[in-house]
Design a protein around this motif. Sequence first.
Motif, PDB file in Angstrom:
ATOM      1  N   LEU A  61       0.783  -1.333  -0.125  1.00 40.33           N
ATOM      2  CA  LEU A  61       0.039  -0.015   0.066  1.00 40.33           C
ATOM      3  C   LEU A  61       0.826   1.468   0.092  1.00 40.33           C
ATOM      4  O   LEU A  61       0.568   2.391  -0.770  1.00 40.33           O
ATOM      5  N   MET A  62       1.903   1.200   0.770  1.00 39.51           N
ATOM      6  CA  MET A  62       2.861   2.393   0.682  1.00 39.51           C
ATOM      7  C   MET A  62       3.539   2.535  -0.638  1.00 39.51           C
ATOM      8  O   MET A  62       3.599   3.757  -1.173  1.00 39.51           O
ATOM      9  N   LEU A  63       3.814   1.552  -1.379  1.00 37.59           N
ATOM     10  CA  LEU A  63       4.180   1.652  -2.640  1.00 37.59           C
ATOM     11  C   LEU A  63       3.216   2.295  -3.610  1.00 37.59           C
ATOM     12  O   LEU A  63       3.786   3.212  -4.281  1.00 37.59           O
ATOM     13  N   GLY A  64       2.031   1.971  -3.570  1.00 37.88           N
ATOM     14  CA  GLY A  64       1.037   2.522  -4.453  1.00 37.88           C
ATOM     15  C   GLY A  64       0.867   3.915  -4.018  1.00 37.88           C
ATOM     16  O   GLY A  64       0.725   4.842  -5.190  1.00 37.88           O
ATOM     17  N   TRP A  65       0.932   4.176  -2.891  1.00 33.85           N
ATOM     18  CA  TRP A  65       0.881   5.733  -2.455  1.00 33.85           C
ATOM     19  C   TRP A  65       2.085   6.396  -2.858  1.00 33.85           C
ATOM     20  O   TRP A  65       1.767   7.742  -3.635  1.00 33.85           O
ATOM     21  N   GLU A  66       3.181   5.919  -2.891  1.00 32.79           N
ATOM     22  CA  GLU A  66       4.403   6.546  -3.404  1.00 32.79           C
ATOM     23  C   GLU A  66       4.316   6.915  -5.038  1.00 32.79           C
ATOM     24  O   GLU A  66       4.823   7.794  -5.296  1.00 32.79           O
ATOM     25  N   LEU A  67       3.996   5.905  -5.484  1.00 33.16           N
ATOM     26  CA  LEU A  67       3.843   5.856  -7.079  1.00 33.16           C
ATOM     27  C   LEU A  67       2.997   6.979  -7.409  1.00 33.16           C
ATOM     28  O   LEU A  67       3.220   7.830  -8.198  1.00 33.16           O
ATOM     29  N   ARG A  68       1.798   6.900  -6.718  1.00 35.95           N
ATOM     30  CA  ARG A  68       0.652   7.999  -7.083  1.00 35.95           C
ATOM     31  C   ARG A  68       1.498   9.405  -6.753  1.00 35.95           C
ATOM     32  O   ARG A  68       1.345  10.566  -7.528  1.00 35.95           O
ATOM     33  N   SER A  69       1.940   9.610  -5.662  1.00 36.34           N
ATOM     34  CA  SER A  69       2.552  10.669  -5.238  1.00 36.34           C
ATOM     35  C   SER A  69       3.618  11.234  -6.164  1.00 36.34           C
ATOM     36  O   SER A  69       3.916  12.542  -6.468  1.00 36.34           O
ATOM     37  N   TYR A  70       4.482  10.340  -6.579  1.00 35.43           N
ATOM     38  CA  TYR A  70       5.435  10.879  -7.627  1.00 35.43           C
ATOM     39  C   TYR A  70       5.078  11.309  -9.012  1.00 35.43           C
ATOM     40  O   TYR A  70       5.417  12.220  -9.545  1.00 35.43           O
ATOM     41  N   HIS A  71       3.970  10.478  -9.359  1.00 35.62           N
ATOM     42  CA  HIS A  71       3.433  11.025 -10.634  1.00 35.62           C
ATOM     43  C   HIS A  71       2.731  12.206 -10.493  1.00 35.62           C
ATOM     44  O   HIS A  71       2.700  13.178 -11.494  1.00 35.62           O
ATOM     45  N   GLU A  72       2.073  12.528  -9.539  1.00 33.30           N
ATOM     46  CA  GLU A  72       1.302  13.734  -9.202  1.00 33.30           C
ATOM     47  C   GLU A  72       2.306  14.882  -9.173  1.00 33.30           C
ATOM     48  O   GLU A  72       2.313  16.073  -9.491  1.00 33.30           O
ATOM     49  N   ALA A  73       3.321  14.604  -8.225  1.00 36.14           N
ATOM     50  CA  ALA A  73       4.458  15.885  -8.397  1.00 36.14           C
ATOM     51  C   ALA A  73       5.039  15.761  -9.448  1.00 36.14           C
ATOM     52  O   ALA A  73       5.532  17.031  -9.619  1.00 36.14           O
ATOM     53  N   ALA A  74       5.562  14.955 -10.308  1.00 41.27           N
ATOM     54  CA  ALA A  74       6.134  15.149 -11.435  1.00 41.27           C
ATOM     55  C   ALA A  74       5.505  16.096 -12.463  1.00 41.27           C
ATOM     56  O   ALA A  74       6.294  16.713 -13.172  1.00 41.27           O
ATOM     57  N   ALA A  75       4.307  16.097 -12.286  1.00 43.38           N
ATOM     58  CA  ALA A  75       3.483  17.125 -13.323  1.00 43.38           C
ATOM     59  C   ALA A  75       3.748  18.584 -12.991  1.00 43.38           C
ATOM     60  O   ALA A  75       3.410  19.209 -13.619  1.00 43.38           O
ATOM     61  N   LEU A  76       4.412  18.674 -11.601  1.00 43.61           N
ATOM     62  CA  LEU A  76       4.502  20.001 -11.287  1.00 43.61           C
ATOM     63  C   LEU A  76       5.774  20.743 -11.658  1.00 43.61           C
ATOM     64  O   LEU A  76       6.551  19.824 -12.054  1.00 43.61           O
ATOM     65  N   GLU A  77       5.707  21.996 -11.704  1.00 40.21           N
ATOM     66  CA  GLU A  77       6.924  22.493 -12.425  1.00 40.21           C
ATOM     67  C   GLU A  77       7.930  23.077 -11.090  1.00 40.21           C
ATOM     68  O   GLU A  77       9.120  22.993 -11.622  1.00 40.21           O
ATOM     69  N   ARG A  78       7.508  23.490 -10.272  1.00 39.39           N
ATOM     70  CA  ARG A  78       8.426  24.042  -9.086  1.00 39.39           C
ATOM     71  C   ARG A  78       9.127  22.929  -8.114  1.00 39.39           C
ATOM     72  O   ARG A  78       8.394  21.780  -8.331  1.00 39.39           O
ATOM     73  N   PRO A  79       9.803  23.143  -7.581  1.00 43.42           N
ATOM     74  CA  PRO A  79      10.296  22.080  -6.451  1.00 43.42           C
ATOM     75  C   PRO A  79       9.213  21.523  -5.549  1.00 43.42           C
ATOM     76  O   PRO A  79       8.485  22.406  -5.275  1.00 43.42           O
TER      77      PRO A  79
END
Length: 181
Positions: A61-79
């Motif tokens: 479940l942590m892996l799934g959460w972290e993958l979702r967070s990664y993809h969501e954050a990757a779409a942002l432009e700032r740090p």
Amino acid sequence: MCDHLFVVTGGPGTGKSTLIEELARRGLHSMPEAGRAIIRDQVRIGGAAVPWGDRALYAELMLGWELRSYHEAAALERPVMMDRGIPDVVGYLTLIGLPVAAHIEAAARLHPYNRLVFLAPYWPAIFTQDDERKQDRREAEATGRVLGETYARLGYRVVELPFRGVEERADFVLARVEGER
């Protein structure tokens, strides 16, 4: 690689989330920690995916959460400040002595963050336990050590946060994040 994604990792009760809240207050994007949210939800629904229950399921479940967070954050432009990252799942499994499945190791390698990772070391002055954070001092120290080793093994440059107040820690992080841009 997502050079604008910066991980803050470490053992429980080391000030990671407080630091990330301060950085968000200063205008940086942030992604929340998976572990606490999963524990809260699992306890609420009577689920077994908790660190004192089915630890392998908890890791998935942590892996799934972290993958979702990664993809969501990757779409942002700032740090973006990440409250833990995919390698934390690898470190968690290593810490508790469970095998790291190939798909989890692959996820950690296929989803890279900025090579600069901030490690919040065990800090006795601020460490506390609560309903979701049940680890004792020994486990908190071991968690930080294993996570630092895990990120280093995966090619990250691990920088320990100073034992300072949240504002000074935030200044420390911001100076290094700016240096990476």
